[in-house]
Motif scaffolding. Structure first.
Motif, short mmCIF file in Angstrom:
data_model
loop_
_atom_site.label_atom_id
_atom_site.label_comp_id
_atom_site.label_asym_id
_atom_site.label_seq_id
_atom_site.Cartn_x
_atom_site.Cartn_y
_atom_site.Cartn_z
N ASP A 4 0.83 -1.21 0.00
CA ASP A 4 0.00 0.00 0.00
C ASP A 4 0.86 1.26 0.00
O ASP A 4 0.48 2.27 -0.60
N ASP A 5 1.99 1.20 0.71
CA ASP A 5 2.92 2.32 0.77
C ASP A 5 4.34 1.81 0.65
O ASP A 5 4.66 0.69 1.09
N ILE A 6 5.21 2.64 0.06
CA ILE A 6 6.63 2.33 -0.01
C ILE A 6 7.39 3.50 0.59
O ILE A 6 7.17 4.66 0.23
N VAL A 7 8.29 3.17 1.55
CA VAL A 7 9.14 4.17 2.19
C VAL A 7 10.59 3.78 1.91
O VAL A 7 10.97 2.62 2.12
N VAL A 8 11.39 4.74 1.44
CA VAL A 8 12.81 4.45 1.20
C VAL A 8 13.65 5.51 1.90
O VAL A 8 13.28 6.69 1.96
N ALA A 9 14.78 5.08 2.43
CA ALA A 9 15.69 5.98 3.14
C ALA A 9 17.09 5.80 2.56
O ALA A 9 17.59 4.68 2.47
N GLY A 10 17.71 6.90 2.15
CA GLY A 10 19.05 6.84 1.58
C GLY A 10 19.10 5.98 0.34
O GLY A 10 20.03 5.21 0.14
N GLY B 258 4.16 0.83 -10.01
CA GLY B 258 2.78 0.41 -9.82
C GLY B 258 2.15 1.04 -8.59
O GLY B 258 1.20 0.48 -8.03
N ILE B 259 2.66 2.18 -8.16
CA ILE B 259 2.15 2.84 -6.97
C ILE B 259 1.98 4.33 -7.27
O ILE B 259 2.78 4.92 -8.02
N SER B 260 0.95 4.93 -6.73
CA SER B 260 0.72 6.36 -6.97
C SER B 260 1.69 7.19 -6.15
O SER B 260 2.19 6.76 -5.11
N GLY B 261 1.94 8.40 -6.63
CA GLY B 261 2.91 9.27 -5.97
C GLY B 261 2.58 9.58 -4.54
O GLY B 261 3.47 9.71 -3.69
N GLU B 262 1.28 9.65 -4.19
CA GLU B 262 0.92 9.98 -2.80
C GLU B 262 1.24 8.84 -1.83
O GLU B 262 1.19 9.04 -0.61
N PRO C 211 14.65 8.52 -5.78
CA PRO C 211 13.33 8.85 -5.19
C PRO C 211 13.24 10.20 -4.51
O PRO C 211 12.14 10.74 -4.37
N THR C 212 14.37 10.75 -4.05
CA THR C 212 14.31 12.07 -3.41
C THR C 212 14.32 13.22 -4.41
O THR C 212 14.20 14.38 -4.01
N ASP C 213 14.45 12.90 -5.70
CA ASP C 213 14.35 13.94 -6.72
C ASP C 213 12.89 14.32 -6.92
O ASP C 213 12.01 13.43 -6.96
N PRO C 214 12.57 15.60 -7.09
CA PRO C 214 11.18 16.03 -7.29
C PRO C 214 10.51 15.34 -8.47
O PRO C 214 9.32 15.01 -8.41
N GLU C 215 11.28 15.12 -9.55
CA GLU C 215 10.68 14.56 -10.75
C GLU C 215 10.25 13.09 -10.57
O GLU C 215 9.55 12.54 -11.41
N PHE C 216 10.70 12.43 -9.47
CA PHE C 216 10.29 11.05 -9.24
C PHE C 216 8.79 10.97 -8.94
O PHE C 216 8.15 9.96 -9.20
N GLY C 217 8.26 12.05 -8.38
CA GLY C 217 6.81 12.12 -8.21
C GLY C 217 6.28 11.59 -6.90
O GLY C 217 5.08 11.36 -6.77
#
Length: 597
Positions: A501-507, A520-524, A552-558
């Motif tokens: 349901d959610d993906i969290v990434v660090a570093g 396959g996941i929405s930006g929110e 993923p920390t780039d704005p364009e990643f969404g």
């Protein structure tokens, strides 16, 4: 070898009745072990401190080992008795049919299994052999080819004798197999189960696997099937069959995605205990290394030479000892988490996967805080570069902290530390002697992605079976773990929806995707963190772990970029930090509570 009379008279239900009794002892021992692991340790942490707590914990650990041993050995006795009864049923049936045929023909079965038959039968000759009043004309005894002839009886008697002999020989082979296995199932006197006892239990299991191969075959356990197929297979078994498979093939059962967490935990703890014992015994058997250098006997230069005995020790133990120590360190880290149940409110732990030698030697450890089958929210933490079971303690602690921070939100949470892939060992040039770091290659993520995807599918299947819904799931990836998550999210989509349901990434050094939507996941529902002083995202973009050099920390990643208050690559799970609390908010679905950059 048994006689045919013994095979005829044996009451197989007596074996199965005895098996039921041993099964009850095994099940009770397992339940008592769970109460020790999940209840007594919590009481110790709540009531004892210092040396008293350490002494009590040692006693409770021994009690848990004793119950584990009882659970295993009594379960093996149950399986052996059930297997013996099941396999003897076929030759006993064959024997009784032969005896019935002999009785119907008025033959006599002698004590040695040979068969007597009549030789004075009245036989009708072929053709019209009736007298004037229709009476049959007698022929000489033993003559002719009719049904009742001596020659015909001889053939029938020989057939019956052969069937009796075959049944007895078949029963003897079965009896020999199970007798050998049962003779092994004896405990040493005393109340303390030692490492030698647990290692012997593992040998007992292997012996019974060979003896009971036709009764409970490992080939009947699903391999390479979907978690849904695994779950359906498990549901199709009786409770006794489940217990027997889990006792006889704990490693296979414990590795099956889609099975209940309680089942996998019981099976994997059995493997863990036996592996721990065997590892310690092997370490104890390694002698201390001889003196490395000796004075040069010739007195010439150099003044010292390498001791030949030391070279021999190095050849024999130089690689083996570090490997055993690494395995022991990983097992000790898992055991420490078991022992911490109740400490600072930590819930019971579930060992969902364990294998010290898979994944190119990195090993497999999957451990859950709380039951993921029943929790409302489940988070799966995936570690990154350099992970191997010898150093898994830090990753287990991160999962603990995720659970603590998330449960403080007032939610029913399970957090899982998932390590089941061959992780790259080096993160930067010259790290661990690699001119080109392994973490710059995507092959590790590509290879491990299907395994992670299947695990997430199994988590969902087990939750649906236990709770009737899939619950809320979050994948948390650190460093290269996020790259693996990216590949898993794209690999073989079996779900009707995203991998979580959610993906969290660090570093994150990159997820092999230009945009969150590629996963396959929405930006929110995509969340990323990059702390000050963490140069891994920049390094990943330079080597191209992010397609199009995007991370993923780039704005364009969404996706959403969360605010952090930690420094460097490894501080995201420091206690009491905003970095940790933001992850907890996502895990419990409190999106409005997340603080963004």
């Amino acid at each position: 070898m048994p006689t045919w009379q013994q095979l005829r008279d044996v009451k197989l239900n007596e074996y199965t009745d005895a098996a039921d009794g041993w099964g009850k002892v095994s099940s009770r021992s397992n339940a008592d072990k769970d109460r020790v692991d999940n209840g007594m340790f919590a009481k110790i942490h709540a009531t004892q401190k210092g040396e008293a707590a350490e002494s009590a914990s040692a006693d409770v650990q021994q009690l848990s080992r004793n119950y584990q041993y009882l659970h295993t050995e009594c379960g093996l006795v149950r399986t052996a008795l059930n297997g013996l009864a099941t396999e003897l049923a076929a030759p006993q049936k064959k024997l009784k049919q032969a005896l019935e045929d002999a009785e119907n023909l008025k033959f006599t079965v002698k004590p040695d299994g040979s068969v007597d038959y009549p030789t004075d039968s009245l036989v009708l000759a072929p053709g019209n052999n009736t007298a004037e009043h229709g009476a049959p004309v007698p022929l000489a005894p033993g003559k002719g080819e009719g049904v009742g002839s001596a020659d015909a009886n001889k053939g029938k008697a020989e057939d019956i004798a052969q069937r009796i002999g075959d049944a007895v020989r078949e029963a003897a082979e079965i009896d020999s197999r199970y007798a050998a296995a049962l003779r092994r199932l004896k405990a040493d006197p005393g109340l303390e189960v030692s490492d030698a006892d647990l290692a012997d239990a593992a040998a007992d299991t292997k012996a019974l696997q060979q003896a009971a191969g036709t009764y409970a075959d490992d080939d009947k356990i699903p391999k390479g099937k979907s978690p849904q197929d695994n779950a359906e297979w498990w549901k199709s078994l009786t409770q006794e069959q489940r217990d027997e498979y889990a006792t006889l093939y704990p490693a296979s059962v414990g590795a099956l995605d889609g099975l209940p967490a309680t089942v996998r935990d019981d099976a994997n703890r059995m493997v863990l205990a036996e592996t721990r014992a065997q590892t310690q015994l092997e370490l104890n058997a390694i002698p201390k290394p001889p003196q490395q250098y000796l004075p040069n006997p010739s007195g010439s230069y150099p003044a010292v030479i390498t001791n030949p005995a030391y070279r021999e020790w190095q050849d024999k133990y130089g690689d083996r000892k570090p490997e055993l120590e690494r395995i022991k360190n990983g097992i000790d880290a898992v055991q420490s988490r078991f022992d911490a149940t109740g400490k600072d409110g930590l819930p019971e732990a579930y060992l969902l996967g364990f294998d010290p030698r898979t994944n190119n030697g990195d090993g497999r450890i999957i451990l859950a805080n709380g039951n993921p089958d029943t929790a409302d929210h489940t988070a799966v933490y995936v570690p990154g570069t350099g992970t191997e079971i010898g150093g898994i303690g830090g990753d287990l602690e991160r999962a603990n902290r995720l659970w603590t921070a998330s449960s403080r939100q007032g939610a029913d949470v399970s957090t899982i530390m998932w390590f089941d892939y061959d992780a790259p060992r080096s993160a930067y040039p010259t790290d661990k002697g690699d001119a080109f770091p392994e973490a710059a290659r995507n092959q590790y993520a590509e290879k491990g992605a299907p395994t992670l995807h299947t695990f997430m599918e199994g988590t969902r299947a087990a939750h649906e079976t236990a709770s009737g819904s899939s619950g809320h799931t979050t994948l948390v990836g650190h460093s290269y773990g996020s790259t693996l998550i990216g590949e898993a999210a794209k690999a073989g989509r079996i779900f009707d929806g995203p991998i979580a349901d959610d993906i969290v990434v660090a570093g994150s050094p990159g997820m092999q995707a230009d945009h969150a939507a590629d996963l396959g996941i929405s930006g929110e529902h995509m969340w990323a963190m990059g702390a000050e002083g963490d140069n891994v995202p920049l390094g990943g973009s330079l080597v191209g772990l992010g397609e199009g050099w995007v991370v993923p920390t780039d704005p364009e990643f969404g996706g959403n970029v969360m605010k952090t208050d930690t420094h460097g690559h490894s501080g995201y799970w420091d206690e009491g930090t905003l970095s940790l609390n933001n992850q907890a908010k996502v895990i419990v679905g409190d999106y409005e509570g997340v603080i963004l950059e």
